[in-house]
Design a protein around this motif. Structure first.
Motif, short mmCIF file in Angstrom:
data_model
loop_
_atom_site.label_atom_id
_atom_site.label_comp_id
_atom_site.label_asym_id
_atom_site.label_seq_id
_atom_site.Cartn_x
_atom_site.Cartn_y
_atom_site.Cartn_z
N ASP A 1 0.61 -1.04 -0.16
CA ASP A 1 -0.07 -0.02 0.00
C ASP A 1 0.91 1.10 0.02
OD1 ASP A 1 0.74 0.75 2.52
OD2 ASP A 1 -0.84 -0.77 3.41
N GLY B 1 1.38 3.54 2.28
CA GLY B 1 1.93 3.59 3.54
C GLY B 1 3.39 2.91 3.46
N GLN B 2 3.25 1.89 2.79
CA GLN B 2 4.45 1.02 2.71
C GLN B 2 5.53 1.62 1.82
OE1 GLN B 2 2.20 -2.47 1.79
NE2 GLN B 2 3.52 -3.59 3.41
N SER C 1 7.19 6.59 10.32
CA SER C 1 5.94 6.18 10.80
C SER C 1 5.19 7.38 11.40
CB SER C 1 5.88 4.71 11.46
OG SER C 1 6.53 5.00 12.54
N SER D 1 -3.39 2.91 13.49
CA SER D 1 -2.62 3.16 12.50
C SER D 1 -1.44 4.15 12.95
CB SER D 1 -3.14 3.97 11.45
OG SER D 1 -2.54 4.16 10.25
N ASP E 1 0.76 5.98 7.55
CA ASP E 1 -0.11 4.88 6.81
C ASP E 1 -1.44 5.73 6.68
OD1 ASP E 1 1.81 2.88 6.73
OD2 ASP E 1 1.05 2.02 8.59
N SER F 1 -3.21 6.24 3.15
CA SER F 1 -4.61 5.69 2.77
C SER F 1 -5.43 6.77 1.68
CB SER F 1 -5.51 5.42 4.01
OG SER F 1 -5.66 6.82 4.50
#
Length: 190
Positions: free
Chosen positions: A98, A100-101, A110, A122, A126, A130
């Motif tokens: 996704d 975020g990755q 993060s 979350s 991330d 989204s």
């Protein structure tokens, strides 16, 4: 954000135990497991663009090719993705990535831990990712891409709710098993 996160964890726990879990149990009584697995396969298949784009952005071209092969096989031989011959007969694995990755791949930290309403635990990266995923997803009305299925917010919410109920029905009892070992739910889930 610990005070907020604790409140939101309790809120999400209440929603899950009072609404989602009972609805998923009833749903599982009505629809047999093979049908629910087929629906889950369909949702996994139709969200191919998310995984494909994020694999490309992370320079995982072999995974992007594998995702493409999975999508083509499952969309045709697998009857619109309700079956998964790509995994079962051809050993082509789903490569979940996704945005975020993807941001993490490029060194974005993060950020703080945050518990979102309904969505759950979350982090800032991330959560920001989204929005990009929603833009690419064929199951979200946002964005102007032509392959989008829903064209309004209420259709997006209906599809998302159905997918969540179906996915939960395939994992009944897992949350309760995880939760039973928690002395304090928030740090345990964090």
């Amino acid at each position: 954000l610990e005070c907020y996160n604790r409140v939101m964890t309790s809120f999400n726990d209440f929603l899950f135990t009072s609404f989602l879990d009972p609805v998923a149990k009833g749903y599982s009584e009505i629809l047999p497991e093979p049908a629910r697995i087929g629906i889950s396969n369909f949702f996994d298949n139709i969200t191919f663009p998310l995984r494909f784009v994020n694999n490309i952005l992370q320079f995982k071209f072999d995974y992007a090719a594998e995702e493409t092969g999975r999508f083509l096989l499952n969309s045709t031989v697998g009857i619109l993705g309700f079956m998964d011959p790509a995994s079962e007969q051809f050993n082509l694995k789903e490569r979940k990535e996704d945005f975020g990755q993807t941001l993490a791949y490029y060194g974005v930290g993060s950020g703080v831990h945050i518990v979102l309403p309904i969505y759950g635990p979350s982090n800032v990266r991330d959560f920001a990712g989204s929005f990009a995923d929603a833009y690419i997803s064929p199951l979200n009305h946002s964005g102007d891409l032509k392959y989008k299925i829903p064209n309004r917010l209420e259709k997006t919410l209906a599809i998302s709710t159905f997918n969540t109920v179906n996915r939960t029905s395939l994992n009944l009892g897992q949350y309760q098993n995880l939760k039973k070992d928690a002395i304090d739910l928030y740090p345990f889930l964090r």
